[in-house]
Design a protein around this motif. Structure first.
Motif, PDB file in Angstrom:
ATOM      1  N   GLU A   2      45.497  41.945  40.778  1.00 50.11           N
ATOM      2  CA  GLU A   2      45.556  41.648  42.122  1.00 50.11           C
ATOM      3  C   GLU A   2      46.718  42.655  42.791  1.00 50.11           C
ATOM      4  OE1 GLU A   2      45.910  37.377  42.529  1.00 50.11           O
ATOM      5  OE2 GLU A   2      44.497  37.102  40.967  1.00 50.11           O
ATOM      6  N   TRP A  31      53.725  39.177  41.540  1.00 45.76           N
ATOM      7  CA  TRP A  31      53.357  38.129  40.547  1.00 45.76           C
ATOM      8  C   TRP A  31      53.724  36.840  40.908  1.00 45.76           C
ATOM      9  CZ3 TRP A  31      56.630  34.691  37.949  1.00 45.76           C
ATOM     10  CH2 TRP A  31      57.928  34.995  37.972  1.00 45.76           C
ATOM     11  N   VAL A  47      51.070  35.304  43.027  1.00 45.96           N
ATOM     12  CA  VAL A  47      49.983  34.839  42.474  1.00 45.96           C
ATOM     13  C   VAL A  47      50.265  33.530  41.871  1.00 45.96           C
ATOM     14  CG1 VAL A  47      48.836  35.346  40.032  1.00 45.96           C
ATOM     15  CG2 VAL A  47      49.520  37.174  41.478  1.00 45.96           C
ATOM     16  N   VAL A  54      49.243  35.693  33.102  1.00 42.06           N
ATOM     17  CA  VAL A  54      49.664  36.674  34.293  1.00 42.06           C
ATOM     18  C   VAL A  54      50.684  37.482  33.705  1.00 42.06           C
ATOM     19  CG1 VAL A  54      51.263  36.494  36.364  1.00 42.06           C
ATOM     20  CG2 VAL A  54      49.466  34.751  35.915  1.00 42.06           C
ATOM     21  N   VAL A  82      45.688  39.465  36.060  1.00 46.21           N
ATOM     22  CA  VAL A  82      45.401  38.082  35.700  1.00 46.21           C
ATOM     23  C   VAL A  82      44.067  38.143  34.841  1.00 46.21           C
ATOM     24  CG1 VAL A  82      44.602  35.902  36.693  1.00 46.21           C
ATOM     25  CG2 VAL A  82      46.274  37.230  37.911  1.00 46.21           C
ATOM     26  N   ARG A 100      42.428  36.116  44.615  1.00 46.17           N
ATOM     27  CA  ARG A 100      42.790  37.559  44.687  1.00 46.17           C
ATOM     28  C   ARG A 100      42.850  38.081  46.216  1.00 46.17           C
ATOM     29  NH1 ARG A 100      40.522  41.969  46.129  1.00 46.17           N
ATOM     30  NH2 ARG A 100      38.513  41.151  46.075  1.00 46.17           N
ATOM     31  N   VAL A 129      46.046  36.341  47.717  1.00 47.90           N
ATOM     32  CA  VAL A 129      47.415  36.943  47.233  1.00 47.90           C
ATOM     33  C   VAL A 129      47.420  38.305  47.909  1.00 47.90           C
ATOM     34  CG1 VAL A 129      48.435  37.945  45.177  1.00 47.90           C
ATOM     35  CG2 VAL A 129      47.436  35.607  45.195  1.00 47.90           C
TER      36      VAL A 129
END
Length: 411
Positions: A187, A191, A194, A315, A325, A358, A361
């Protein structure tokens, strides 16, 4: 101003119940401190013991700056090592996963036993002491197949988490499971974005039609607790009478949490029709509707356990604006694809949900990168979970950057 002070000052600027300042999602120096203060100090979920059932089997992963290999030894023990040869640093385990008789560096063939002991190093002379050049170990703990590693020289306590999580996951008999399918999704986002996305379902109605065939967010357990609704309490009582711990448990710092929630009416699994994806059960409770056990452990994992299968999510940060991920669908080890489960039916909901997340994000990352971005307020109804994550992040980072007496700086 030194780098730690710069990052601490950015974190301290965060307003209470607001998203994080722009730089915390994009600044390379913030990312560097995230690695040094969190990822390089805390326990990180690596994988499951049943992924490496035989001696010589290994898998590798990257934890910030550190390549790590997790290996099953001849004695059956699972160990983790820094995946760097003690000669000139080449990765000893080159692949994401494999099986070997010995751990052999591909560069100059230094050869290590599966327990990390250096066995052979050619052309090093008679004065060379092999015992000083074993692979460097990484802290490794296992709780009901979940392998956690810590790359720090001194690892933090693992016992409190083990004690809290073990009663919840033990009834699901993961020791008798296997990975039916694995997805790895990169992604293009920080982080923290996410994890923030995972910690709320405010976005679900407009984004996750597949998931909402079965999943219903319960706001009573989404954040740090609060009023308990009668349906949730009845679900807890019913599951606990069947031997399935269910009531919300979380640590004081908010780093980990476990609870069991009901699914939508008539649904018992994450499938398009809400019905089981796999023949048979993981648990032996006899309770036909146990809903979903949810557990997370910051900064590296969230998990969902159903009656017929389970999902683990890992993650790992790759860069300031990039995150890996990994999702694994776990089923009973004796379940056969095409007989006991259809792979598309098993994976369809979360493959779709992961890709939808995804996109969210990546859109959020593009927006927070804009100089015009200002952190907005969190909903007191629907975003207590994401606020709790940000509170944990800010408090933990400030404590480690400034010391324990600076926590009052959090907005």
């Amino acid at each position: 101003m030194n780098n730690t002070s710069y990052v601490a000052d950015l974190i301290a600027k965060r307003r209470a119940r607001h998203a994080l300042p722009r730089e915390l999602y994009s600044d390379p120096e913030v990312y560097r401190q995230d690695l040094e203060q969190l990822w390089h100090k805390d326990w990180v979920f690596a994988g499951h013991t049943f992924e490496i059932p035989k001696a010589g089997q290994y898998f590798s992963l990257q934890v910030g700056d550190y390549p790590v290999a997790v290996v099953r030894g001849k004695d059956g023990e699972v160990r983790a090592f820094h995946n760097a040869c003690r000669h000139r640093g080449t990765k000893v385990c080159e692949h994401a996963a494999g099986k070997v008789a010995k751990l052999v560096c591909p560069y100059h063939k230094w050869t290590f036993e599966l327990d990390g002991t250096l066995l052979f190093a050619g052309n090093m002379g008679s004065d060379f002491d092999k015992s000083q050049y074993n692979l460097k170990p990484v802290h490794c703990e296992i709780v009901h197949t979940f392998i956690y590693i810590c790359v720090a020289e001194r690892a933090p306590d693992f016992g409190a988490f083990r004690k809290a999580v073990s009663p919840f996951i033990a009834p699901h008999n993961l020791e008798n499971c296997k990975v039916a399918f694995e997805s790895n999704l990169i992604e293009k986002g920080n982080w923290k974005l996410v994890f923030e996305n995972n910690r709320e379902c405010y976005h679900c109605d407009g984004t996750h039609p597949e998931l909402l065939n079965s999943f219903v967010e319960n706001l009573s357990v989404a954040g740090v607790g609060g009023a308990e609704d009668p349906e949730l309490v009845e679900h807890w009582n019913r599951c606990e009478r069947a031997g399935m711990p269910s009531r919300l448990v979380m640590d004081e710092a908010g780093r980990f949490r476990m609870t069991r929630i009901p699914l939508s009416k008539g649904a018992v699994s994450y499938t398009m029709d809400g019905q089981p994806a796999v023949n048979g059960r993981l648990d032996a409770s006899g309770e036909p509707d146990i809903g979903a056990l949810l557990y997370f452990n910051y900064p590296s994992t969230w998990n969902h356990f159903l009656g017929d299968h389970a999902l683990s999510f890992r993650v790992l940060p790759i860069g300031p604006n990039e995150t890996l991920v990994t999702t694994k669908w776990l089923v009973n080890e004796n379940a056969q694809e095409g007989i006991d489960y259809d792979l598309d039916r098993l994976t369809k909901v979360w493959i779709a949900t992961n890709d939808q997340d995804r996109q969210l994000v990546e859109g959020a990352q593009a927006g927070v990168n804009s100089p015009s971005y200002e952190p907005g307020p969190y909903s007191e109804i629907a975003e207590n979970g994401v606020c709790q994550f940000d509170d944990w992040y800010c408090a933990t980072m400030l404590e480690r950057l400034r010391g324990p007496f600076k926590l009052k700086s959090v907005g």
